[in-house]
Design a protein around this motif. Structure first.
Motif, PDB file in Angstrom:
ATOM      1  N   LEU A 117      32.030  -6.681  39.156  1.00  0.00           N
ATOM      2  CA  LEU A 117      31.822  -5.760  40.273  1.00  0.00           C
ATOM      3  C   LEU A 117      30.352  -5.731  40.692  1.00  0.00           C
ATOM      4  O   LEU A 117      30.026  -5.697  41.884  1.00  0.00           O
ATOM      5  CB  LEU A 117      32.305  -4.353  39.913  1.00  0.00           C
ATOM      6  N   ARG A 118      29.455  -5.766  39.719  1.00  0.00           N
ATOM      7  CA  ARG A 118      28.013  -5.787  40.021  1.00  0.00           C
ATOM      8  C   ARG A 118      27.665  -7.065  40.789  1.00  0.00           C
ATOM      9  O   ARG A 118      26.886  -7.036  41.743  1.00  0.00           O
ATOM     10  CB  ARG A 118      27.197  -5.688  38.739  1.00  0.00           C
ATOM     11  N   ASP A 123      23.103  -5.507  42.663  1.00  0.00           N
ATOM     12  CA  ASP A 123      22.605  -4.412  41.821  1.00  0.00           C
ATOM     13  C   ASP A 123      22.450  -3.115  42.598  1.00  0.00           C
ATOM     14  O   ASP A 123      22.879  -2.049  42.156  1.00  0.00           O
ATOM     15  CB  ASP A 123      21.276  -4.785  41.164  1.00  0.00           C
ATOM     16  N   ASP A 124      21.826  -3.193  43.775  1.00  0.00           N
ATOM     17  CA  ASP A 124      21.596  -1.989  44.573  1.00  0.00           C
ATOM     18  C   ASP A 124      22.920  -1.391  45.049  1.00  0.00           C
ATOM     19  O   ASP A 124      23.137  -0.187  44.940  1.00  0.00           O
ATOM     20  CB  ASP A 124      20.690  -2.304  45.768  1.00  0.00           C
ATOM     21  N   GLY A 125      23.801  -2.237  45.544  1.00  0.00           N
ATOM     22  CA  GLY A 125      25.102  -1.759  46.014  1.00  0.00           C
ATOM     23  C   GLY A 125      25.937  -1.168  44.890  1.00  0.00           C
ATOM     24  O   GLY A 125      26.622  -0.165  45.074  1.00  0.00           O
ATOM     25  N   THR A 129      27.002   2.652  44.971  1.00  0.00           N
ATOM     26  CA  THR A 129      28.442   2.929  44.980  1.00  0.00           C
ATOM     27  C   THR A 129      28.820   3.804  43.797  1.00  0.00           C
ATOM     28  O   THR A 129      29.563   4.775  43.944  1.00  0.00           O
ATOM     29  CB  THR A 129      29.247   1.613  44.956  1.00  0.00           C
ATOM     30  N   ALA A 130      28.302   3.478  42.621  1.00  0.00           N
ATOM     31  CA  ALA A 130      28.595   4.284  41.434  1.00  0.00           C
ATOM     32  C   ALA A 130      28.118   5.715  41.618  1.00  0.00           C
ATOM     33  O   ALA A 130      28.839   6.671  41.288  1.00  0.00           O
ATOM     34  CB  ALA A 130      27.956   3.659  40.195  1.00  0.00           C
ATOM     35  N   ALA A 131      26.925   5.892  42.162  1.00  0.00           N
ATOM     36  CA  ALA A 131      26.388   7.244  42.370  1.00  0.00           C
ATOM     37  C   ALA A 131      27.233   8.023  43.376  1.00  0.00           C
ATOM     38  O   ALA A 131      27.552   9.195  43.162  1.00  0.00           O
ATOM     39  CB  ALA A 131      24.939   7.164  42.832  1.00  0.00           C
ATOM     40  N   ALA A 132      27.615   7.379  44.469  1.00  0.00           N
ATOM     41  CA  ALA A 132      28.428   8.058  45.488  1.00  0.00           C
ATOM     42  C   ALA A 132      29.810   8.412  44.941  1.00  0.00           C
ATOM     43  O   ALA A 132      30.303   9.531  45.147  1.00  0.00           O
ATOM     44  CB  ALA A 132      28.558   7.176  46.731  1.00  0.00           C
ATOM     45  N   LEU A 133      30.431   7.486  44.237  1.00  0.00           N
ATOM     46  CA  LEU A 133      31.759   7.770  43.676  1.00  0.00           C
ATOM     47  C   LEU A 133      31.693   8.867  42.627  1.00  0.00           C
ATOM     48  O   LEU A 133      32.605   9.695  42.526  1.00  0.00           O
ATOM     49  CB  LEU A 133      32.381   6.495  43.105  1.00  0.00           C
TER      50      LEU A 133
END
Length: 150
Positions: A117-118, A123-125, A129-133
């Motif tokens: 997934l990374r 890395d940035d995405g 994405t992890a932070a938003a989810l």
């Protein structure tokens, strides 16, 4: 060139289904457990002696669903139940040695899955994405009243 599909909710549902089925297949092959079962095992590992009621809250599931999940994990020898020290109707859950081995067997596959997934997101995405989810999943943000606050 056409625009990518912008129906985010729909895409999240489709992606979640595809990710869950792929991860389930891979975790069953590696450790003999599904991602839902792994979630319960990780939660019990993080908090030994957790009650089924608290496990349900942690997993975001109804208690009836957790009862079935715990029954299957107990029957498979991955979790053990014992009487709660102060609540006569409650039980506490402990990871068994077999449960710990299942988690150890699953960790490399989970790491590979996250690495894939990374690589897909960068890395940035991946981090964004992890932070938003996480904000959405844990109620820091939810779609209501035009804002993402509960």
């Amino acid at each position: 060139m056409s625009q990518p599909d912008q129906r985010l909710y729909f895409l999240l549902q489709r992606a979640a289904h595809r990710l869950r089925t792929t991860a389930d297949r891979r975790c069953v092959a590696a450790a003999g457990v599904t991602t839902a079962q792994l979630g319960a095992l990780f939660a019990v590992e993080d908090r030994p002696g957790v009650t089924q009621q608290h496990l349900a809250r942690t997993l975001g599931l109804r208690e009836s669903a957790v009862t079935g999940l715990v029954t299957r994990l107990t029957a498979a020898g991955l979790l053990a139940k014992r009487a709660h020290p102060s609540e006569h109707r409650a039980v506490v859950l402990e990871l068994t040695d077999a449960g710990a081995r299942a988690l150890d067997a699953a960790r490399p596959e989970i790491d590979r899955f996250n690495a894939e997934l990374r690589a897909l997101l960068g890395d940035d995405g991946f981090g964004r994405t992890a932070a938003a989810l996480q904000r959405i999943a844990y109620g820091e943000d939810s779609p209501s009243d035009g804002a993402l606050k509960p």
